[in-house]
Design an enzyme around this catalytic site. Structure first.
Site, PDB file in Angstrom:
ATOM      1  N   ASN A  15       0.901  -1.167  -0.006  1.00 20.40           N
ATOM      2  CA  ASN A  15       0.228  -0.069  -0.074  1.00 20.40           C
ATOM      3  C   ASN A  15       0.899   1.257  -0.085  1.00 20.40           C
ATOM      4  OD1 ASN A  15      -3.001  -0.675   0.182  1.00 20.40           O
ATOM      5  ND2 ASN A  15      -2.096  -2.134   1.631  1.00 20.40           N
ATOM      6  N   HIS A 105      -7.622  -0.601   7.495  1.00 18.99           N
ATOM      7  CA  HIS A 105      -7.987  -1.984   7.987  1.00 18.99           C
ATOM      8  C   HIS A 105      -8.593  -2.779   7.004  1.00 18.99           C
ATOM      9  CE1 HIS A 105      -8.145  -4.574  11.555  1.00 18.99           C
ATOM     10  NE2 HIS A 105      -9.684  -4.986  10.809  1.00 18.99           N
TER      11      HIS A 105
HETATM   12  C1  GAR Z   1      -3.075  -4.406   4.668  1.00 21.33           C
HETATM   13  O1  GAR Z   1      -3.798  -5.218   4.223  1.00 21.33           O
HETATM   14  C2  GAR Z   1      -3.578  -3.604   5.743  1.00 21.33           C
HETATM   15  O2  GAR Z   1      -5.159  -3.641   5.468  1.00 21.33           O
HETATM   16  C3  GAR Z   1      -3.262  -4.504   7.088  1.00 21.33           C
HETATM   17  O3  GAR Z   1      -1.916  -4.704   6.731  1.00 21.33           O
HETATM   18  C4  GAR Z   1      -1.701  -5.024   5.331  1.00 21.33           C
HETATM   19  C5  GAR Z   1      -0.361  -4.402   4.800  1.00 21.33           C
HETATM   20  O4  GAR Z   1      -0.160  -4.893   3.692  1.00 21.33           O
HETATM   21  N1  GAR Z   1      -3.321  -3.625   8.021  1.00 21.33           N
HETATM   22  C6  GAR Z   1      -3.848  -4.021   9.312  1.00 21.33           C
HETATM   23  O5  GAR Z   1      -4.028  -5.279   9.232  1.00 21.33           O
HETATM   24  C7  GAR Z   1      -3.755  -2.984  10.584  1.00 21.33           C
HETATM   25  N2  GAR Z   1      -4.657  -3.811  11.422  1.00 21.33           N
HETATM   26  P1  GAR Z   1       0.807  -3.980   2.979  1.00 21.33           P
HETATM   27  O6  GAR Z   1       2.284  -4.066   3.662  1.00 21.33           O
HETATM   28  O7  GAR Z   1       1.447  -4.970   1.645  1.00 21.33           O
HETATM   29  O8  GAR Z   1       0.499  -2.536   2.578  1.00 21.33           O
END
Ligand code: GAR
Length: 192
Positions: A15, A105
């Protein structure tokens, strides 16, 4: 002057990458800093690829000093984005940036939020419960995990044969497509 974004991430940072891509040659905003608690996080590599400065901190620095706050203030950061950041934000940081910290989230809050609910654990719980839909939430951060005011939600259907990887994939697509746009519209609404 362009609005200045700082991103906190603890892991892969896909992200964070989408946000850096979106604002790379943007007229109104830019990503000025990536911060992480995890020296092994792949997000650091992504920051290097985009020539965005990064800062690694430990528990002591984050919870017992003002170093991170001072860094963010010195860089005149307008918006702090938590993109897969797993530590609770200390009150001193919340107070230093009121209504300027948002989180992503991977579920439709208030369901499947709270301490320990992150990443695959969320998708696993959703599948266990037999939910027919899931989605993503972008919300302001307050001193509880996943409880601040909701800014945006989008949802997807869970088909009967969907496994964890598929649910995760559908959620990730929504995150990648929506998070940068939501940040952009939030910045437009911010004064100054
Ligand atoms: C994402 O899916 C975000 O929604 C989640 O971690 C992932 C990070 O992915 N966040 C949580 O679970 C917060 N409670 P990324 O490192 O590939 O962006």
């Amino acid at each position: 002057m362009k609005k200045r974004i700082a991103i906190f991430a603890s892991g892969s940072g896909s992200n964070a990458q989408k946000i850096m891509e979106h604002f790379k040659r943007h007229a109104d905003a830019e990503v000025v800093l990536i911060l992480t608690n995890n020296p092994q996080a792949y997000v650091l590599q992504r920051a290097d690829n985009f020539e965005v400065p990064s800062h690694i901190f430990d528990r002591y620095e984050f919870y017992e000093t003002d170093d991170v706050i001072n860094l963010l203030k010195n860089l005149q950061v307008d918006l702090i984005v938590l993109a897969g950041f797993l530590w609770l934000v200390p009150e001193r940081l919340l107070n230093a940036f009121p209504n300027k910290i948002i989180n992503l989230h991977p579920a439709l809050l208030p369901k499947y939020g709270g301490k320990g609910m992150y990443g695959d654990r969320v998708h696993h719980a959703i599948l266990e419960a037999g939910e027919e839909e899931s989605g993503i939430t972008i919300h302001f951060v307050n001193k509880e995990f996943d409880e601040g005011e909701i800014i945006h939600q989008s949802r997807f259907k869970i088909e009967p044969g969907d496994n964890l990887e598929m649910v995760k994939f559908k959620g990730q697509q929504l995150e990648h497509n929506n998070f940068p746009k939501v940040i952009e519209s939030l910045l437009k609404k911010m004064k100054g």
